[in-house]
Design a protein around this motif. Structure first.
Motif, PDB file in Angstrom:
ATOM      1  N   MET A 102       0.941  -1.247   0.067  1.00  0.00           N
ATOM      2  CA  MET A 102      -0.156  -0.054   0.107  1.00  0.00           C
ATOM      3  C   MET A 102       0.912   1.172   0.067  1.00  0.00           C
ATOM      4  SD  MET A 102      -2.970   1.039   2.862  1.00  0.00           S
ATOM      5  CE  MET A 102      -3.826   2.759   2.474  1.00  0.00           C
ATOM      6  N   THR A 103       0.481   2.409  -0.903  1.00  0.00           N
ATOM      7  CA  THR A 103       1.277   3.440  -0.960  1.00  0.00           C
ATOM      8  C   THR A 103       0.620   4.529  -0.185  1.00  0.00           C
ATOM      9  OG1 THR A 103       1.973   2.960  -3.027  1.00  0.00           O
ATOM     10  CG2 THR A 103       2.259   5.066  -2.493  1.00  0.00           C
ATOM     11  N   HIS A 104       1.428   5.315   0.532  1.00  0.00           N
ATOM     12  CA  HIS A 104       0.804   6.454   1.338  1.00  0.00           C
ATOM     13  C   HIS A 104       1.256   7.617   0.829  1.00  0.00           C
ATOM     14  CE1 HIS A 104      -0.531   3.677   4.604  1.00  0.00           C
ATOM     15  NE2 HIS A 104       0.732   2.965   4.310  1.00  0.00           N
ATOM     16  N   SER A 105       0.259   8.746   0.745  1.00  0.00           N
ATOM     17  CA  SER A 105       0.704   9.909   0.228  1.00  0.00           C
ATOM     18  C   SER A 105       1.076  10.939   1.248  1.00  0.00           C
ATOM     19  CB  SER A 105      -0.379  10.463  -0.648  1.00  0.00           C
ATOM     20  OG  SER A 105      -0.279  11.918  -1.242  1.00  0.00           O
ATOM     21  N   VAL A 106       2.108  11.763   1.176  1.00  0.00           N
ATOM     22  CA  VAL A 106       2.761  12.840   2.178  1.00  0.00           C
ATOM     23  C   VAL A 106       2.959  13.916   1.374  1.00  0.00           C
ATOM     24  CG1 VAL A 106       3.545  10.842   3.580  1.00  0.00           C
ATOM     25  CG2 VAL A 106       5.108  12.064   2.292  1.00  0.00           C
ATOM     26  N   LEU A 107       2.816  15.162   2.197  1.00  0.00           N
ATOM     27  CA  LEU A 107       3.231  16.424   1.733  1.00  0.00           C
ATOM     28  C   LEU A 107       4.320  16.779   2.531  1.00  0.00           C
ATOM     29  CD1 LEU A 107       2.375  18.783  -0.020  1.00  0.00           C
ATOM     30  CD2 LEU A 107       1.026  19.862   1.986  1.00  0.00           C
ATOM     31  N   LEU A 108       5.592  16.978   1.817  1.00  0.00           N
ATOM     32  CA  LEU A 108       6.734  17.680   2.390  1.00  0.00           C
ATOM     33  C   LEU A 108       6.671  19.179   2.091  1.00  0.00           C
ATOM     34  CD1 LEU A 108       9.415  17.658   3.564  1.00  0.00           C
ATOM     35  CD2 LEU A 108      10.532  17.050   1.265  1.00  0.00           C
ATOM     36  N   ILE A 109       6.629  19.893   3.167  1.00  0.00           N
ATOM     37  CA  ILE A 109       6.510  21.249   3.147  1.00  0.00           C
ATOM     38  C   ILE A 109       7.692  22.062   3.815  1.00  0.00           C
ATOM     39  CG2 ILE A 109       5.215  21.431   5.342  1.00  0.00           C
ATOM     40  CD1 ILE A 109       4.002  23.933   3.975  1.00  0.00           C
ATOM     41  N   GLY A 110       8.402  22.859   3.099  1.00  0.00           N
ATOM     42  CA  GLY A 110       9.703  23.548   3.615  1.00  0.00           C
ATOM     43  C   GLY A 110       9.562  25.134   2.983  1.00  0.00           C
ATOM     44  N   ILE A 122       5.967   5.325   0.227  1.00  0.00           N
ATOM     45  CA  ILE A 122       5.772   6.682   0.517  1.00  0.00           C
ATOM     46  C   ILE A 122       5.688   7.590  -0.876  1.00  0.00           C
ATOM     47  CG2 ILE A 122       6.461   8.698   1.845  1.00  0.00           C
ATOM     48  CD1 ILE A 122       5.344   6.588   3.439  1.00  0.00           C
ATOM     49  N   ASP A 123       4.690   8.106  -1.195  1.00  0.00           N
ATOM     50  CA  ASP A 123       4.526   8.955  -2.301  1.00  0.00           C
ATOM     51  C   ASP A 123       4.574  10.260  -1.896  1.00  0.00           C
ATOM     52  OD1 ASP A 123       4.044   9.879  -5.009  1.00  0.00           O
ATOM     53  OD2 ASP A 123       2.115   9.985  -4.728  1.00  0.00           O
ATOM     54  N   VAL A 124       5.748  10.886  -2.089  1.00  0.00           N
ATOM     55  CA  VAL A 124       6.089  12.394  -1.494  1.00  0.00           C
ATOM     56  C   VAL A 124       5.629  13.490  -2.679  1.00  0.00           C
ATOM     57  CG1 VAL A 124       7.744  13.895  -0.333  1.00  0.00           C
ATOM     58  CG2 VAL A 124       7.874  11.341  -0.340  1.00  0.00           C
ATOM     59  N   THR A 125       4.916  14.484  -2.113  1.00  0.00           N
ATOM     60  CA  THR A 125       4.721  15.867  -2.968  1.00  0.00           C
ATOM     61  C   THR A 125       5.196  16.917  -2.145  1.00  0.00           C
ATOM     62  OG1 THR A 125       2.441  15.119  -3.645  1.00  0.00           O
ATOM     63  CG2 THR A 125       2.966  17.311  -3.790  1.00  0.00           C
ATOM     64  N   THR A 126       6.197  17.810  -2.775  1.00  0.00           N
ATOM     65  CA  THR A 126       6.937  18.838  -2.133  1.00  0.00           C
ATOM     66  C   THR A 126       6.250  20.235  -2.552  1.00  0.00           C
ATOM     67  OG1 THR A 126       8.535  19.057  -4.019  1.00  0.00           O
ATOM     68  CG2 THR A 126       9.069  17.435  -2.376  1.00  0.00           C
ATOM     69  N   THR A 127       6.219  21.170  -1.490  1.00  0.00           N
ATOM     70  CA  THR A 127       5.576  22.274  -1.894  1.00  0.00           C
ATOM     71  C   THR A 127       6.547  23.315  -0.890  1.00  0.00           C
ATOM     72  OG1 THR A 127       3.725  23.727  -1.755  1.00  0.00           O
ATOM     73  CG2 THR A 127       3.914  21.907   0.195  1.00  0.00           C
ATOM     74  N   THR A 128       6.356  24.884  -1.124  1.00  0.00           N
ATOM     75  CA  THR A 128       6.920  25.975  -0.442  1.00  0.00           C
ATOM     76  C   THR A 128       5.714  26.716  -0.033  1.00  0.00           C
ATOM     77  OG1 THR A 128       7.541  26.951  -2.310  1.00  0.00           O
ATOM     78  CG2 THR A 128       9.110  25.861  -1.070  1.00  0.00           C
ATOM     79  N   ASP A 129       4.447  26.104  -0.664  1.00  0.00           N
ATOM     80  CA  ASP A 129       3.287  27.286  -0.260  1.00  0.00           C
ATOM     81  C   ASP A 129       2.494  26.593   1.237  1.00  0.00           C
ATOM     82  OD1 ASP A 129       1.080  28.596  -0.422  1.00  0.00           O
ATOM     83  OD2 ASP A 129       0.609  27.946  -2.496  1.00  0.00           O
ATOM     84  N   LYS A 130       2.388  27.679   1.969  1.00  0.00           N
ATOM     85  CA  LYS A 130       2.015  27.217   3.310  1.00  0.00           C
ATOM     86  C   LYS A 130       0.481  27.045   3.161  1.00  0.00           C
ATOM     87  CE  LYS A 130       5.367  29.633   5.997  1.00  0.00           C
ATOM     88  NZ  LYS A 130       5.838  30.565   6.743  1.00  0.00           N
ATOM     89  N   ASP A 131      -0.222  27.738   2.097  1.00  0.00           N
ATOM     90  CA  ASP A 131      -1.549  27.418   1.804  1.00  0.00           C
ATOM     91  C   ASP A 131      -2.094  26.186   1.643  1.00  0.00           C
ATOM     92  OD1 ASP A 131      -2.364  30.261   2.089  1.00  0.00           O
ATOM     93  OD2 ASP A 131      -2.268  31.042   0.189  1.00  0.00           O
ATOM     94  N   ASP A 132      -0.959  25.266   1.073  1.00  0.00           N
ATOM     95  CA  ASP A 132      -1.132  23.706   0.743  1.00  0.00           C
ATOM     96  C   ASP A 132      -1.816  23.138   1.983  1.00  0.00           C
ATOM     97  OD1 ASP A 132      -0.834  24.039  -1.722  1.00  0.00           O
ATOM     98  OD2 ASP A 132       1.122  23.237  -1.806  1.00  0.00           O
ATOM     99  N   LEU A 133      -1.355  23.843   3.322  1.00  0.00           N
ATOM    100  CA  LEU A 133      -1.970  23.333   4.787  1.00  0.00           C
ATOM    101  C   LEU A 133      -3.284  23.434   4.993  1.00  0.00           C
ATOM    102  CD1 LEU A 133       1.138  24.524   6.969  1.00  0.00           C
ATOM    103  CD2 LEU A 133       0.583  22.238   5.922  1.00  0.00           C
ATOM    104  N   THR A 134      -3.988  24.008   4.065  1.00  0.00           N
ATOM    105  CA  THR A 134      -5.594  24.515   4.293  1.00  0.00           C
ATOM    106  C   THR A 134      -6.332  23.460   3.769  1.00  0.00           C
ATOM    107  OG1 THR A 134      -5.603  25.771   2.284  1.00  0.00           O
ATOM    108  CG2 THR A 134      -5.095  27.189   4.163  1.00  0.00           C
TER     109      THR A 134
END
Length: 220
Positions: free
Chosen positions: A1-9, A33-45
């Motif tokens: 099973m693959t899990h989706s995570v958001l890496l934010i920095g 682990i399937d990783v999506t990266t972002t620097t946009d804090k609005d993605d936390l909403t």
């Protein structure tokens, strides 16, 4: 099973830039682990579709909507993985884009409650001797002690967290390095290691981050 995570920095400061660290951080994960990266804090909403947030933010200033999005996500059963600078809960942005200011005497209280501790200070970078102190957790059951070049964090840590690893520093004595705690229905894992590439690419540190993320998403 693959899990989706958001890496934010962030990429604003000359240290802890996600652009400089994301390759090393994502290399710790495997194909589960399937990783999506972002620097946009609005993605936390809107964290629907993710199983966990991996936090490498230095600046912990969030809007009410961003903060509430993260906290409610974890409280409702999502995972949270804080790496190194994620525990710096007092820093805010100065006018100079390469500068942080400590404008608060206390950390952001709701983030502090979720994390279970916060950054206080750090001595100079050095070889850090890390001891695994909990061999019953699925995160550290198979891990060994490590020595790694890093920026050792001095942290204020709650008594009720489950400490998995510690370090003994000549200037600051015994200090937690990694811990877990529940937050509502969610799982929180924090590791203070990870200032630079030297530690983030260390096999022992990568195993700790990989196991901690698996635990946070409920894949043990």
């Amino acid at each position: 099973m693959t899990h989706s995570v958001l890496l934010i920095g962030g990429n604003r400061f000359p240290f802890h830039r996600l652009a400089d660290r994301k390759t090393a951080i994502t290399a710790a994960f495997d194909d589960r682990i399937d990783v999506t990266t972002t620097t946009d804090k609005d993605d936390l909403t809107d964290l629907a579709g993710y199983d966990a947030v991996v936090d490498y933010l230095t600046d912990s200033t969030l809007s009410d909507e961003q903060r509430d999005g993260l906290l409610s996500f974890v409280e409702d059963g999502g995972g949270y993985v804080g790496i190194h600078c994620a525990a710096d809960l007092t820093s805010t942005v100065a006018d100079d884009p390469d500068e942080l200011i400590d404008s608060r005497e206390e950390p952001f209280p709701d983030l502090r409650e979720m994390l279970g501790g916060h950054f206080v200070t750090h001595p100079e970078q050095s070889v850090v001797d890390v001891r695994i102190v909990d061999h019953h957790s699925p995160i550290t059951a198979t891990l060994e002690d490590v020595s790694v070049w890093d920026e050792p964090y001095v942290l204020d840590v709650d008594d009720d967290v489950r400490v998995l690893a510690r370090m003994d520093h000549p200037e600051h004595a015994d200090m937690p390095v990694a811990w877990t705690k529940p937050y509502g229905d969610g799982r929180v894992f924090y590791c203070s290691l990870g200032h630079g590439t030297a530690s983030l690419t260390h096999d022992g540190v990568q195993a700790l981050l990989r196991n901690g993320t698996r635990w946070a998403v409920g894949d043990e």
